[in-house]
Design a protein around this motif. Structure first.
Motif, PDB file in Angstrom:
ATOM      1  N   GLU A 178       0.843  -1.196   0.000  1.00 49.53           N
ATOM      2  CA  GLU A 178       0.000   0.000   0.000  1.00 49.53           C
ATOM      3  C   GLU A 178       0.880   1.249   0.000  1.00 49.53           C
ATOM      4  O   GLU A 178       1.928   1.291   0.663  1.00 49.53           O
TER       5      GLU A 178
ATOM      6  N   PRO B 196      -0.224   4.602   1.004  1.00 49.54           N
ATOM      7  CA  PRO B 196      -1.263   5.507   1.499  1.00 49.54           C
ATOM      8  C   PRO B 196      -0.846   6.966   1.334  1.00 49.54           C
ATOM      9  O   PRO B 196       0.333   7.312   1.432  1.00 49.54           O
TER      10      PRO B 196
ATOM     11  N   LEU C 181       1.045  -1.957  -6.852  1.00 49.97           N
ATOM     12  CA  LEU C 181       0.863  -1.133  -5.664  1.00 49.97           C
ATOM     13  C   LEU C 181      -0.606  -0.720  -5.590  1.00 49.97           C
ATOM     14  O   LEU C 181      -1.336  -0.815  -6.585  1.00 49.97           O
ATOM     15  N   HIS C 182      -1.024  -0.232  -4.429  1.00 49.53           N
ATOM     16  CA  HIS C 182      -2.387   0.284  -4.348  1.00 49.53           C
ATOM     17  C   HIS C 182      -2.459   1.408  -3.320  1.00 49.53           C
ATOM     18  O   HIS C 182      -1.650   1.504  -2.390  1.00 49.53           O
ATOM     19  N   ASN C 183      -3.426   2.299  -3.542  1.00 45.21           N
ATOM     20  CA  ASN C 183      -3.783   3.295  -2.535  1.00 45.21           C
ATOM     21  C   ASN C 183      -5.297   3.217  -2.337  1.00 45.21           C
ATOM     22  O   ASN C 183      -5.922   2.214  -2.720  1.00 45.21           O
ATOM     23  N   SER C 184      -5.898   4.226  -1.768  1.00 42.09           N
ATOM     24  CA  SER C 184      -7.326   4.141  -1.466  1.00 42.09           C
ATOM     25  C   SER C 184      -8.195   4.094  -2.715  1.00 42.09           C
ATOM     26  O   SER C 184      -9.330   3.609  -2.671  1.00 42.09           O
TER      27      SER C 184
ATOM     28  N   LYS D 260     -10.303   1.294  -7.998  1.00 42.98           N
ATOM     29  CA  LYS D 260     -10.891   0.300  -7.110  1.00 42.98           C
ATOM     30  C   LYS D 260     -12.411   0.291  -7.231  1.00 42.98           C
ATOM     31  O   LYS D 260     -13.051  -0.743  -7.027  1.00 42.98           O
TER      32      LYS D 260
ATOM     33  N   ASN E 153      -9.894  -7.484   0.231  1.00 45.54           N
ATOM     34  CA  ASN E 153      -8.525  -7.158  -0.165  1.00 45.54           C
ATOM     35  C   ASN E 153      -7.872  -8.234  -1.031  1.00 45.54           C
ATOM     36  O   ASN E 153      -6.645  -8.303  -1.126  1.00 45.54           O
TER      37      ASN E 153
ATOM     38  N   LEU F 107      -4.005  -7.349  -1.293  1.00 45.00           N
ATOM     39  CA  LEU F 107      -3.745  -5.942  -1.024  1.00 45.00           C
ATOM     40  C   LEU F 107      -3.448  -5.754   0.457  1.00 45.00           C
ATOM     41  O   LEU F 107      -4.309  -5.996   1.318  1.00 45.00           O
TER      42      LEU F 107
ATOM     43  N   SER G  14      -2.311  -3.670   3.935  1.00 48.26           N
ATOM     44  CA  SER G  14      -2.595  -2.379   4.573  1.00 48.26           C
ATOM     45  C   SER G  14      -1.487  -2.042   5.544  1.00 48.26           C
ATOM     46  O   SER G  14      -0.964  -2.928   6.241  1.00 48.26           O
ATOM     47  N   LYS G  15      -1.106  -0.780   5.585  1.00 48.09           N
ATOM     48  CA  LYS G  15      -0.060  -0.370   6.512  1.00 48.09           C
ATOM     49  C   LYS G  15      -0.636  -0.143   7.905  1.00 48.09           C
ATOM     50  O   LYS G  15      -1.788   0.168   8.062  1.00 48.09           O
TER      51      LYS G  15
END
Length: 216
Positions: free
Chosen positions: A11, A13, A54-57, A154, A166, A213, A215-216
């Motif tokens: 992630e 973020p 990679l992914h973000n929100s 997403k 996820n 996916l 999450s931090k």
């Protein structure tokens, strides 16, 4: 998911990855490097393929770097059959093992996009397209090969039922075309997951792995 291949998507973020098609964003260094590709049906040596995600929100970002000094692109017409006869990378997404439906993205180095919906077995709907404002693809061709970068919203993955807890069930593939001694082009089919079939076949559930996916 016991026994399945899993790629862990880091992630990023509070960060947006602006893709250029050149793979030059420093954020890619935060992604796990995947090079575990092979062709179970061909004895030819497979040139290196690098995959990162990679992914973000809001987005899933995907990166391919294909090392290939002899890229083949069928560019006579910008139609399905020409795209299907060109070097390319591919992502398939399934909801479940029934593959009814599943969704396919095939992207060549230019980048032309062949996006379609399918139902088992090989019932293709080429009139379907990934929602226009929910996908961005850029590419570049270099001396050593080509790069493809993809941003998928997403929201589109959720609306299609592909993002669950996820997890995205994903096939990651490559088609490489080579001249034979008879002067015709023959594909080598390359996959992250060996589907354990006698003949090349990506359109079955056993050819898919998992993007997880984090999450931090």
């Amino acid at each position: 998911m016991i026994g399945e291949k899993i790629y862990k998507v880091a992630e990023i973020p509070n960060s947006t990855l602006f893709i250029t098609g050149k793979g030059d964003n420093a954020l890619w260094n935060k992604a796990e490097l995947l090079t575990d590709f092979n062709s179970p049906w061909d004895n030819k040596k497979i040139n290196t393929i690098e995959f990162r995600a990679l992914h973000n929100s809001d987005y899933l970002y995907v990166y391919f770097k294909v090392f290939d000094s002899n890229i083949y692109i069928d560019s006579e017409r910008n139609e399905v059959e020409n795209m299907a006869n060109s070097d390319r990378v591919e992502l398939f997404f399934k909801i479940d093992n029934k593959l009814s439906p599943y969704y396919c993205l095939e992207i060549d180095p230019t980048p032309r996009i062949l996006d379609f919906k399918a139902n088992f077995y090989r019932n293709f709907d080429y009139h379907w397209n990934w929602p226009k404002d929910e996908i961005l693809v850029k590419s570049s061709v270099e001396n050593e090969g080509f790069i493809v970068e993809i941003a998928l919203s997403k929201a589109s993955l959720l609306n299609l039922g592909l993002l669950n807890n996820n997890i995205i069930q994903t096939g990651i593939y490559r088609a490489k075309y080579n001249h034979t001694n008879k002067g015709v082009m023959k594909p080598t089919w390359i996959s992250w997951v060996d589907p354990n079939t006698e003949e090349p076949d990506f359109h079955i559930a056993s050819s898919f792995g998992v993007l997880e996916l984090l999450s931090k």
